[in-house]
Write a protein that holds these residues in place. Structure first.
Motif, PDB file in Angstrom:
ATOM      1  N   GLU A  38      13.438 -41.249 -10.397  1.00 39.13           N
ATOM      2  CA  GLU A  38      14.485 -42.270 -10.349  1.00 39.13           C
ATOM      3  C   GLU A  38      14.312 -43.116  -9.090  1.00 39.13           C
ATOM      4  OE1 GLU A  38      19.395 -42.406 -10.326  1.00 39.13           O
ATOM      5  OE2 GLU A  38      18.314 -40.512 -10.592  1.00 39.13           O
ATOM      6  N   ILE A  39      14.536 -44.413  -9.232  1.00 38.87           N
ATOM      7  CA  ILE A  39      14.488 -45.295  -8.058  1.00 38.87           C
ATOM      8  C   ILE A  39      15.497 -44.805  -7.020  1.00 38.87           C
ATOM      9  CG2 ILE A  39      14.962 -47.624  -7.224  1.00 38.87           C
ATOM     10  CD1 ILE A  39      14.028 -48.699  -9.901  1.00 38.87           C
ATOM     11  N   TYR A  51      15.155 -46.012 -14.064  1.00 39.01           N
ATOM     12  CA  TYR A  51      16.527 -46.287 -13.631  1.00 39.01           C
ATOM     13  C   TYR A  51      17.418 -46.330 -14.868  1.00 39.01           C
ATOM     14  CZ  TYR A  51      15.255 -51.139 -14.871  1.00 39.01           C
ATOM     15  OH  TYR A  51      14.826 -52.272 -15.525  1.00 39.01           O
ATOM     16  N   HIS A  75      21.272 -49.588 -12.431  1.00 35.65           N
ATOM     17  CA  HIS A  75      21.598 -48.796 -11.248  1.00 35.65           C
ATOM     18  C   HIS A  75      20.714 -47.556 -11.186  1.00 35.65           C
ATOM     19  CE1 HIS A  75      23.873 -45.793 -13.672  1.00 35.65           C
ATOM     20  NE2 HIS A  75      24.094 -46.846 -14.450  1.00 35.65           N
ATOM     21  N   ALA A  76      20.601 -46.982 -10.020  1.00 31.61           N
ATOM     22  CA  ALA A  76      19.844 -45.749  -9.810  1.00 31.61           C
ATOM     23  C   ALA A  76      20.277 -45.124  -8.502  1.00 31.61           C
ATOM     24  CB  ALA A  76      18.342 -46.025  -9.787  1.00 31.61           C
ATOM     25  N   SER A  77      20.378 -43.812  -8.478  1.00 32.83           N
ATOM     26  CA  SER A  77      20.749 -43.074  -7.260  1.00 32.83           C
ATOM     27  C   SER A  77      22.032 -43.615  -6.634  1.00 32.83           C
ATOM     28  CB  SER A  77      19.602 -43.121  -6.242  1.00 32.83           C
ATOM     29  OG  SER A  77      18.414 -42.599  -6.792  1.00 32.83           O
TER      30      SER A  77
END
Length: 416
Positions: A286-287, A351, A400-402
């Protein structure tokens, strides 16, 4: 959409009405005797004239479930000819009218007296009662809140999908062990075609080198406990099961109906679960903040019409739609979304894209940027995400990511 499977009695009726594969000039018998063991084996499969699943061969949206699973929509073919007839590349040749003619000819044959070991062979052999040639999809959960099975995969270095997680169990407002559900399982038992409340759907299959089967859907949350209700009128609201790309299952709860007709929840909402499309594969990072510092960017996110690849480039009918007109509510809407990612050539990143409506996450898709071999280049690709809308409003689509917002766009859902 998917119709229920034919009943066992319908299948036995088919086998008793004729003797040979319906394909012209094919003399393959329904039942053969294994030369090594002397045991009877089933040599045929049940073929749907009109597919049991949407997008299957010769699908007829006007059919009701009973019409689709009835004897008149089914015929028997040997394994080889079933594969040929249901190959989507042959659909223009093997039309529903042609198969109905085969069906009529098959019914004019002499009947077949089935012995008890014939019935056993039919029942025990993997007779594929689907409109597809091969059904490798994972099974849906078979108990309340159970996760779905992961999809199978065929090909070099292929990986089967992971099973979905079971839903969280709450008892009197607190998390409880899944074993709390055991007394409920038998009372709420359903057949595989009528899944129990909150069970996750099966993962999709995958074929090809490095293919990865789809993850099974998670089971939805379950709440156990007692509620002391005031006098009044109540309604059990059962959340809609996910069936669009990335759609999140709807919440279920008990609601009190007010004199003006409005409803108000009186119990905690048992949330629906994410679909199997909503998870990154185990080998896809994941980014994160470090990747963003290395100039990984989601630099485009827009709703388009008719996204397709032509001569190596994206071709769309309309770009950057700002509104979506709906003739009638409620409505199922699937958006084509075009996106672009700038990243290093040696990084494979993933992502999420969420669809938000009225402050509620309605769908979530896990996406990955394809690899390129020419350095810091922008990679564009498209995907679909869908949700069920009951009224007009503004819809946000967020990458979105993280926990970090990467890109956002909006589209207005309005009545035409």
């Amino acid at each position: 959409m998917e119709h229920p499977k034919p009943t066992a009695s319908t299948v036995y009726k088919l086998y008793g009405s004729s003797r040979y594969c319906a394909f012209p000039d094919c003399n393959e018998p329904y039942i053969e005797v294994d030369r090594n063991t002397g045991i009877k084996i089933c040599n045929t499969e049940v073929c749907h004239i009109h597919a049991r699943r949407e997008n299957g061969p010769r699908w007829d949206a006007s059919q009701c479930p009973e019409e689709n699973r009835s004897d008149s929509n089914l015929l028997l073919l040997c394994r080889k000819h079933h594969a040929v007839v249901d190959d989507r590349r042959n659909e223009e040749f093997y039309t529903h009218d042609l198969l109905k003619a085969w069906k009529a000819a098959q019914e004019r044959e002499e009947g077949n007296s089935l012995a008890s070991d014939d019935l056993e062979a039919i029942a025990q052999t993997n007779v594929i009662i689907t409109a597809e040639t091969v059904n490798m999809g994972g099974e849906g959960g078979a108990a309340p809140g159970a996760g779905g099975g992961g999809g199978a995969a065929i090909g070099a270095n292929a990986q089967g999908g992971s099973g979905g997680d079971g839903g969280r169990v709450h008892k009197v407002g607190r998390l409880a062990e899944a074993s709390t559900l055991i007394p409920w399982n038998e009372a709420l038992h359903r057949t595989p075609d009528e899944r129990p409340p909150g069970s996750g759907g099966g993962g999709a299959p995958a074929i090809g080198d490095d293919a990865v089967g789809g993850r099974g859907g998670d089971g939805g949350d379950i709440h156990l406990g007692k509620e002391f209700l005031q006098e009044g009128t109540y309604r059990v609201v059962v959340g809609r099961g996910a069936r669009l790309p990335g759609e999140i299952g709807g919440a279920s709860y008990l609601a009190r109906i007010a004199p003006d007709g409005s409803t108000e929840p009186v119990t905690p909402k048992a949330d629906g679960a994410l679909s199997g499309d909503s998870y990154l594969t185990v080998d896809l990072p994941e980014i994160d903040a470090a990747a963003i510092e290395r100039d990984v960017r989601v630099c485009c996110l827009t709703v388009v019409e008719g996204a397709a690849i032509e001569n190596g480039a994206h071709a769309v009918k309309r770009f950057a739609l700002s509104a979506w007109d709906v003739q009638e509510f409620p409505a199922e809407i699937v958006f084509d979304v075009l996106t672009a990612v700038t990243k290093r050539s040696d990084e494979r990143v993933g992502y999420f894209v969420s669809l938000i409506f009225d402050g509620e996450e309605k769908a979530r898709i896990a996406v990955s940027a394809p690899e390129r071999e020419d350095g810091y280049m922008t990679t564009s690709f498209s995907f679909q995400i869908g949700a069920y809308f009951e009224n007009e409003g503004r819809c946000s689509i967020i990458a979105h990511a993280s926990g970090i917002s990467l890109c956002e766009t909006a589209i207005e859902i309005r009545r035409a």
